[in-house]
Every structure is written in C-alpha cells, then in structure tokens.
Design an enzyme around this catalytic site. Structure first.
Site, PDB file in Angstrom:
ATOM      1  N   SER A 175     -14.197 -28.776  -5.116  1.00 17.68           N
ATOM      2  CA  SER A 175     -15.188 -28.655  -4.050  1.00 17.68           C
ATOM      3  C   SER A 175     -15.641 -30.044  -3.632  1.00 17.68           C
ATOM      4  O   SER A 175     -15.659 -30.974  -4.451  1.00 17.68           O
ATOM      5  CB  SER A 175     -16.392 -27.845  -4.535  1.00 17.68           C
ATOM      6  OG  SER A 175     -17.470 -27.950  -3.621  1.00 17.68           O
ATOM      7  N   TYR A 188     -22.966 -26.016 -10.903  1.00 13.08           N
ATOM      8  CA  TYR A 188     -21.695 -26.047 -10.166  1.00 13.08           C
ATOM      9  C   TYR A 188     -21.282 -27.477  -9.835  1.00 13.08           C
ATOM     10  O   TYR A 188     -20.129 -27.865 -10.054  1.00 13.08           O
ATOM     11  CB  TYR A 188     -21.849 -25.226  -8.884  1.00 13.08           C
ATOM     12  CG  TYR A 188     -20.574 -25.032  -8.107  1.00 13.08           C
ATOM     13  CD1 TYR A 188     -19.649 -24.063  -8.488  1.00 13.08           C
ATOM     14  CD2 TYR A 188     -20.304 -25.798  -6.975  1.00 13.08           C
ATOM     15  CE1 TYR A 188     -18.479 -23.870  -7.764  1.00 13.08           C
ATOM     16  CE2 TYR A 188     -19.149 -25.615  -6.248  1.00 13.08           C
ATOM     17  CZ  TYR A 188     -18.234 -24.645  -6.645  1.00 13.08           C
ATOM     18  OH  TYR A 188     -17.082 -24.467  -5.919  1.00 13.08           O
TER      19      TYR A 188
END
Length: 302
Positions: A175, A188
């Site tokens: 990401s 995350y």
C-alpha cells in the site's frame, strides 16, 4: 588496483544513464509480456477483494493452475468455482497466513496435491482502523502477524523450491501507506512499512538468483470492503482505485518483471514531496487533502 577503482568510478555514471534511458524506452515501447501458461500461482487472501480479481486476471492470462488461500471457505469456494468456469484449474486451501505452523503444513499439502508454486502473491491483509490507544493489543498483534510475518512464512515455504527450479516470482500487494502513513490506521501503516522493507531487502537479495524475481505493488486507496467507509476530501480529484485495475496492473508488472509499482503514477509525486518538504508542510498537505481525518468514518469489512 587504483586503476581498477578509477575505471569503476568512471563507468558508474555511464551505467546510471544507460539504465535510466532503458527504463524510459521501456515506458514508451510496448514490452514483451511473460507467458504464464506454465505457471502455478498461489494467492493469499484469494477469496475476495483484490485477491479474487487477481485470480480472475491470472486466469484470463492462462496461468496453468491457480491456488487460493484464505480464512473463509465460502469465499474461497465461490472464487474457485468462478475460476474453473473460466477454464483454469483452481484449488483452495483454508489457511491463516499469520499462523506459521499452518502455513508450513498447507504449503506441504499444496506441493503434494497441486505441485510446485512458481508465482506466490502475498495479498492477505487486515486493518482495524483505530488509533494506538483505542486498539486492542490482540488486534494489533493480528495485523502484524498477517500483514507482515505472514509473508516471512509463505516466502520461506515456497522460495527454496523456486531457487532450485530457477523459476519463481514473489509478489507483494502492499500500500502507498507504507510510504506515507495516516492517522487512524496505525496497525496497518506499520505492518505495510515493515512489509515494504521486507520486500526491498528480498528483491535485492534475489539479484544473484537467476530466474527468481520479486514485485512490490503500492496502490492508493482501493474501493474494497476492507476500507469501507474511508473518505478523502477530494474524491473527484483523487478517486479510489478499482480492484480490477490494481489486479490487472499487478499481473502486468509480474509479466514485465517490474520490481516496484506505484498506483496511480501520481503517487511518485507524493514520494518526491515527502523527501524534500519539511514536516510542517507535509502536515498541511495531509490536512488539506483530508488524509488526516479520512479514517474518522471508517467501518471496515462487515
């Protein structure tokens, strides 16, 4: 000896210019794509979201076999049936990649039932969408085990055979938050930053391993259930990526043997700005873009 070092010093900038020009030419000319018809592809988190789209994309490009790993049998079964309807052999195994023993056990089962894996796609991930103080300790550990350590275990399970065969590819669906973190998703962002370092080290370590390569994909916010409720300030200016787009570009990157892929291309600007702007300016960019508060409406996967 001094002449040897001097020669290397003079040759180095020439090599840099050559590699930059070569990369520029490859961006303009249509590249030759790798044939996937002999490849066995294993996708973690393959039952839904980007994982399901990845399975579809590999099937479209005629991968020999597709193997799905995940924790929800219903999703895995539905995806496997869809891939078989497309004419591609597909198998699924229930596996929590955060569990080391389970990964090694299921990896052995895959080799015995399906054969050697030549493309491993580490796609499985979770997000809890909370600040540090609001996060449960077990939830924080779960993120690190699945998003980061899971890649250690899957790669250790399948890479040795790839090296023996001199044929393999390790793929990581990461990401852009690995490079530019946001509030409200500390578990995350941390896990993805660790995962990025893992892949960067692995990619460099494979330079002397013929036939075995790696690809790291760093997409912007993608419209999947996992980040349901996340909102940015200017959605028309920075629209979320479609999961099918991320899947298509990922498979293309594998076929072109591309080491790192940022999606969309504008994310390169973000990386450059982060390297040259002072922290105060970066904080203002976060506030202006809405990334500072984008997780306030986060709901996640239901």
């Amino acid at each position: 000896m001094i002449w040897k070092w001097l020669g290397a010093l003079l040759l180095f900038p020439v090599q840099m210019v050559y590699l930059v020009v070569k990369a520029a030419v490859c961006m303009v000319l249509p590249p030759k794509l790798r044939d996937l018809s002999r490849e066995n592809v294993l996708i973690t988190g393959g039952g839904r979201g980007i994982g399901r789209h990845l399975a579809r994309e590999f099937a479209k490009r005629r991968a020999r076999k597709i193997i799905l790993w995940g924790r929800t049998e219903k999703c895995l079964k539905e995806t496997a049936e869809e891939i078989r309807m497309m004419g591609t052999e597909c198998h699924y195994f229930i596996c929590d990649v955060g569990n080391r023993e389970e990964v090694y056990r299921q990896a052995k089962a895959v080799r015995e039932k399906v054969g050697d894996i030549t493309i491993l796609v580490n796609n499985a991930a979770v997000v809890h969408g909370k600040s540090l103080m609001d996060s449960d300790d077990d939830a924080l550990l779960k993120s690190q085990h699945i998003n980061t350590l899971g890649q250690f275990w899957t790669t250790k399970a399948f890479l040795p055979r790839m090296l023996e065969l001199q044929n393999g590819h390790i793929v990581c669906l990461n990401s852009v938050l690995a490079l530019s973190a946001i509030p409200g998703a500390i578990d995350y962002c941390t896990s993805k930053a660790s995962s990025f370092a893992f892949m960067e080290s692995l990619t460099l370590g494979l330079l002397d391993c013929p036939g075995v390569n790696a690809t790291t994909v760093l997409p912007f916010h993608t419209s999947t259930e996992m980040f349901q409720g996340m909102r940015i300030r200017f959605p028309n200016l920075f629209p979320p990526l479609k999961p099918e787009t991320v899947a298509r570009r990922t498979v293309e990157a594998v076929q072109m043997n591309q080491a790192f892929l940022l999606l969309p291309w504008t994310m390169h600007v973000l990386v450059i700005l982060k390297s040259i702007l002072p922290q105060a300016a970066l904080e203002e960019i976060h506030k202006f873009s809405g990334s500072y508060t984008c997780m306030n409406t986060f709901k996640g996967r239901t």
